[in-house]
Motif scaffolding. Structure first.
Motif, PDB file in Angstrom:
ATOM      1  N   ARG A 171     -24.442  36.844  40.359  1.00  0.00           N
ATOM      2  CA  ARG A 171     -23.554  35.789  40.820  1.00  0.00           C
ATOM      3  C   ARG A 171     -24.229  35.006  41.936  1.00  0.00           C
ATOM      4  N   VAL A 172     -24.085  33.702  41.869  1.00  0.00           N
ATOM      5  CA  VAL A 172     -24.724  32.827  42.840  1.00  0.00           C
ATOM      6  C   VAL A 172     -23.696  31.855  43.397  1.00  0.00           C
ATOM      7  N   GLU A 173     -24.038  31.245  44.504  1.00  0.00           N
ATOM      8  CA  GLU A 173     -23.186  30.212  45.089  1.00  0.00           C
ATOM      9  C   GLU A 173     -23.593  28.861  44.505  1.00  0.00           C
ATOM     10  N   SER A 174     -22.681  28.234  43.771  1.00  0.00           N
ATOM     11  CA  SER A 174     -22.923  26.916  43.194  1.00  0.00           C
ATOM     12  C   SER A 174     -21.587  26.258  42.911  1.00  0.00           C
ATOM     13  N   ASP A 175     -21.526  24.952  43.066  1.00  0.00           N
ATOM     14  CA  ASP A 175     -20.326  24.181  42.745  1.00  0.00           C
ATOM     15  C   ASP A 175     -20.454  23.467  41.408  1.00  0.00           C
ATOM     16  N   GLY A 176     -21.454  23.866  40.611  1.00  0.00           N
ATOM     17  CA  GLY A 176     -21.638  23.209  39.319  1.00  0.00           C
ATOM     18  C   GLY A 176     -20.420  23.316  38.416  1.00  0.00           C
ATOM     19  N   TRP A 177     -19.649  24.381  38.547  1.00  0.00           N
ATOM     20  CA  TRP A 177     -18.455  24.580  37.713  1.00  0.00           C
ATOM     21  C   TRP A 177     -17.411  23.488  37.910  1.00  0.00           C
ATOM     22  N   LYS A 178     -17.472  22.783  39.031  1.00  0.00           N
ATOM     23  CA  LYS A 178     -16.514  21.707  39.301  1.00  0.00           C
ATOM     24  C   LYS A 178     -16.901  20.393  38.627  1.00  0.00           C
ATOM     25  N   GLN A 179     -18.142  20.269  38.180  1.00  0.00           N
ATOM     26  CA  GLN A 179     -18.627  19.009  37.643  1.00  0.00           C
ATOM     27  C   GLN A 179     -18.187  18.799  36.204  1.00  0.00           C
ATOM     28  N   ARG A 180     -18.111  17.540  35.794  1.00  0.00           N
ATOM     29  CA  ARG A 180     -17.951  17.229  34.373  1.00  0.00           C
ATOM     30  C   ARG A 180     -19.321  17.413  33.726  1.00  0.00           C
ATOM     31  N   PHE A 181     -19.438  18.339  32.796  1.00  0.00           N
ATOM     32  CA  PHE A 181     -20.730  18.679  32.217  1.00  0.00           C
ATOM     33  C   PHE A 181     -21.267  17.540  31.353  1.00  0.00           C
ATOM     34  N   ARG A 182     -22.596  17.448  31.294  1.00  0.00           N
ATOM     35  CA  ARG A 182     -23.265  16.504  30.416  1.00  0.00           C
ATOM     36  C   ARG A 182     -24.054  17.297  29.382  1.00  0.00           C
ATOM     37  N   TRP A 183     -24.434  16.635  28.306  1.00  0.00           N
ATOM     38  CA  TRP A 183     -25.218  17.306  27.273  1.00  0.00           C
ATOM     39  C   TRP A 183     -26.654  17.494  27.757  1.00  0.00           C
ATOM     40  N   PRO A 184     -27.260  18.676  27.490  1.00  0.00           N
ATOM     41  CA  PRO A 184     -28.654  18.889  27.911  1.00  0.00           C
ATOM     42  C   PRO A 184     -29.635  18.013  27.149  1.00  0.00           C
ATOM     43  N   VAL A 185     -29.255  17.603  25.930  1.00  0.00           N
ATOM     44  CA  VAL A 185     -30.060  16.705  25.117  1.00  0.00           C
ATOM     45  C   VAL A 185     -29.101  16.060  24.123  1.00  0.00           C
ATOM     46  N   THR A 186     -29.420  14.887  23.636  1.00  0.00           N
ATOM     47  CA  THR A 186     -28.551  14.227  22.665  1.00  0.00           C
ATOM     48  C   THR A 186     -29.274  14.072  21.342  1.00  0.00           C
ATOM     49  N   GLY A 187     -28.512  14.158  20.263  1.00  0.00           N
ATOM     50  CA  GLY A 187     -29.080  14.065  18.927  1.00  0.00           C
ATOM     51  C   GLY A 187     -28.040  14.442  17.893  1.00  0.00           C
ATOM     52  N   ARG A 188     -28.497  14.830  16.726  1.00  0.00           N
ATOM     53  CA  ARG A 188     -27.591  15.206  15.642  1.00  0.00           C
ATOM     54  C   ARG A 188     -27.052  16.614  15.863  1.00  0.00           C
ATOM     55  N   LEU A 189     -25.736  16.772  15.757  1.00  0.00           N
ATOM     56  CA  LEU A 189     -25.141  18.100  15.859  1.00  0.00           C
ATOM     57  C   LEU A 189     -25.402  18.839  14.549  1.00  0.00           C
ATOM     58  N   SER A 190     -26.193  19.909  14.611  1.00  0.00           N
ATOM     59  CA  SER A 190     -26.556  20.651  13.403  1.00  0.00           C
ATOM     60  C   SER A 190     -25.858  22.004  13.317  1.00  0.00           C
ATOM     61  N   GLY A 191     -25.120  22.373  14.338  1.00  0.00           N
ATOM     62  CA  GLY A 191     -24.385  23.632  14.325  1.00  0.00           C
ATOM     63  C   GLY A 191     -23.246  23.551  15.311  1.00  0.00           C
ATOM     64  N   VAL A 192     -22.070  24.015  14.920  1.00  0.00           N
ATOM     65  CA  VAL A 192     -20.902  23.889  15.778  1.00  0.00           C
ATOM     66  C   VAL A 192     -20.445  25.249  16.290  1.00  0.00           C
ATOM     67  N   PHE A 193     -19.809  25.232  17.424  1.00  0.00           N
ATOM     68  CA  PHE A 193     -19.301  26.449  18.051  1.00  0.00           C
ATOM     69  C   PHE A 193     -18.210  27.088  17.184  1.00  0.00           C
ATOM     70  N   GLY A 194     -18.211  28.428  17.165  1.00  0.00           N
ATOM     71  CA  GLY A 194     -17.138  29.177  16.529  1.00  0.00           C
ATOM     72  C   GLY A 194     -17.337  29.478  15.074  1.00  0.00           C
ATOM     73  N   SER A 195     -18.289  28.832  14.422  1.00  0.00           N
ATOM     74  CA  SER A 195     -18.520  29.111  13.010  1.00  0.00           C
ATOM     75  C   SER A 195     -19.182  30.474  12.859  1.00  0.00           C
ATOM     76  N   GLN A 196     -18.932  31.121  11.733  1.00  0.00           N
ATOM     77  CA  GLN A 196     -19.564  32.417  11.484  1.00  0.00           C
ATOM     78  C   GLN A 196     -20.747  32.228  10.560  1.00  0.00           C
ATOM     79  N   ARG A 197     -21.862  32.863  10.902  1.00  0.00           N
ATOM     80  CA  ARG A 197     -23.085  32.759  10.130  1.00  0.00           C
ATOM     81  C   ARG A 197     -23.216  33.930   9.150  1.00  0.00           C
ATOM     82  N   VAL A 198     -23.717  33.615   7.945  1.00  0.00           N
ATOM     83  CA  VAL A 198     -24.069  34.633   6.952  1.00  0.00           C
ATOM     84  C   VAL A 198     -25.550  34.436   6.668  1.00  0.00           C
TER      85      VAL A 198
END
Length: 311
Positions: A171-198
């Motif tokens: 655990r560290v001291e940071s106020d990053g959790w208060k910020q509106r997050f930005r994308w680390p990189v932009t491009g085509r979404l090729s995989g979405v959260f929550g899907s199950q992989r086979v």
């Protein structure tokens, strides 16, 4: 810089791009696979932690955001709060009574937030948690990723998971959790959260992050302020070159399959700072950024914390 450690409660313009797949930083147990596949569709990015909700009554909580599986909310505790819990688990407060809560991909449909005041009284808020919609993906890649064999995977994986767990427990001291997050990189979404992989017919755990397909070598940046708690000096079997950044209050980002890392453990980073480059190390079928988010043990949908992606 000063770091504060504490144990976590027991129980983140494509050019000639290849479709890509990956895994979360630390596999969850496999879950049953639905019999019907649903079409791939990018997860919308609602304005998480933006639209304020009015308090129910004087002295009640103020919550901002959307209460649904995979999402997070920012809150303000009632004046005089000395302890806060969510479903009986302690929640950290900042010096002004602010806090963060979030809901796992498989969170229960209801949660209870309880503030204990200095005079011993309690104020409770029941929260209805909306369900998420997940899909099934079938991937033509081996489950063991970059390991030479199943035996090699079994030998290497425990040590990798121990390193990930240690980074998550830091655990560290940071106020990053208060910020509106930005994308680390932009491009085509090729995989979405929550899907199950086979994987070649073998069910894996659900996909715990969002994949963005971009060419290898594309720089990626910090989505919010934070401190580096893990920077792999050799590729992990599944995650490849793995980077974890803690944003404070138990919220952390994981960046998988990197080609190169430009930061090291202990570095304090700021939103928008270049952290490394995108690659296809570990278990991946092409170059892409897998961005995973966790709040303590809860896995979150990055698209529900970040602003809409710009190209």
């Amino acid at each position: 810089m000063r770091h504060r450690y504490r144990g976590r409660c027991a129980a983140a313009l494509p050019l000639l791009i290849v479709a890509a797949s990956c895994v979360p930083a630390g596999e969850a147990p496999a879950r049953p696979v639905a019999s019907v596949d649903t079409p791939a569709r990018p997860t919308p990015a609602p304005a998480a932690a933006v639209a304020p909700l009015a308090p129910l009554a004087p002295g009640d909580f103020i919550l901002r955001g959307v209460a649904e599986q995979g999402a997070a909310m920012l809150g303000q505790a009632p004046g005089g709060t000395r302890a806060l819990t969510l479903d009986g688990r302690s929640i950290a407060l900042d010096r002004d009574g602010g806090f963060l809560i979030a809901f796992d991909r498989d969170a229960a449909p209801a949660a209870r937030l309880v503030a204990t005041l200095a005079d011993g009284r309690s104020i409770a808020r029941d929260i209805a948690v909306a369900p998420g919609a997940w899909r099934i993906e079938r991937i033509n890649a081996p489950y063991r990723g970059s390991a030479a064999s199943d035996a090699d995977f079994a030998r290497r994986r425990p040590a990798e998971l121990a390193l990930i767990a240690a980074a998550r427990d830091m655990r560290v001291e940071s106020d990053g959790w208060k910020q509106r997050f930005r994308w680390p990189v932009t491009g085509r979404l090729s995989g979405v959260f929550g899907s199950q992989r086979v994987y070649q017919g073998q069910p894996g755990s659900y996909h715990s992050g969002t994949d963005i397909a971009v060419p290898a070598g594309t720089p990626f940046v910090a989505p919010a302020d934070g401190v580096v708690t893990l920077a792999a000096d050799a590729p992990f079997t599944l995650e490849g070159y793995l980077l974890i950044v803690d944003h404070g209050m138990g919220l952390s980002s994981a960046f998988l399959h990197c080609q190169r890392l430009d930061v090291k453990v202990g570095d304090r980073v700021v939103q928008g700072q270049v952290l490394g480059t995108v690659g296809s190390t570990g278990r991946a079928t092409g170059p892409h950024m897998h961005w995973g988010l966790k709040w303590n043990d809860a896995r979150l949908d990055p698209a529900k914390l970040a602003a809409p992606m710009g190209r």
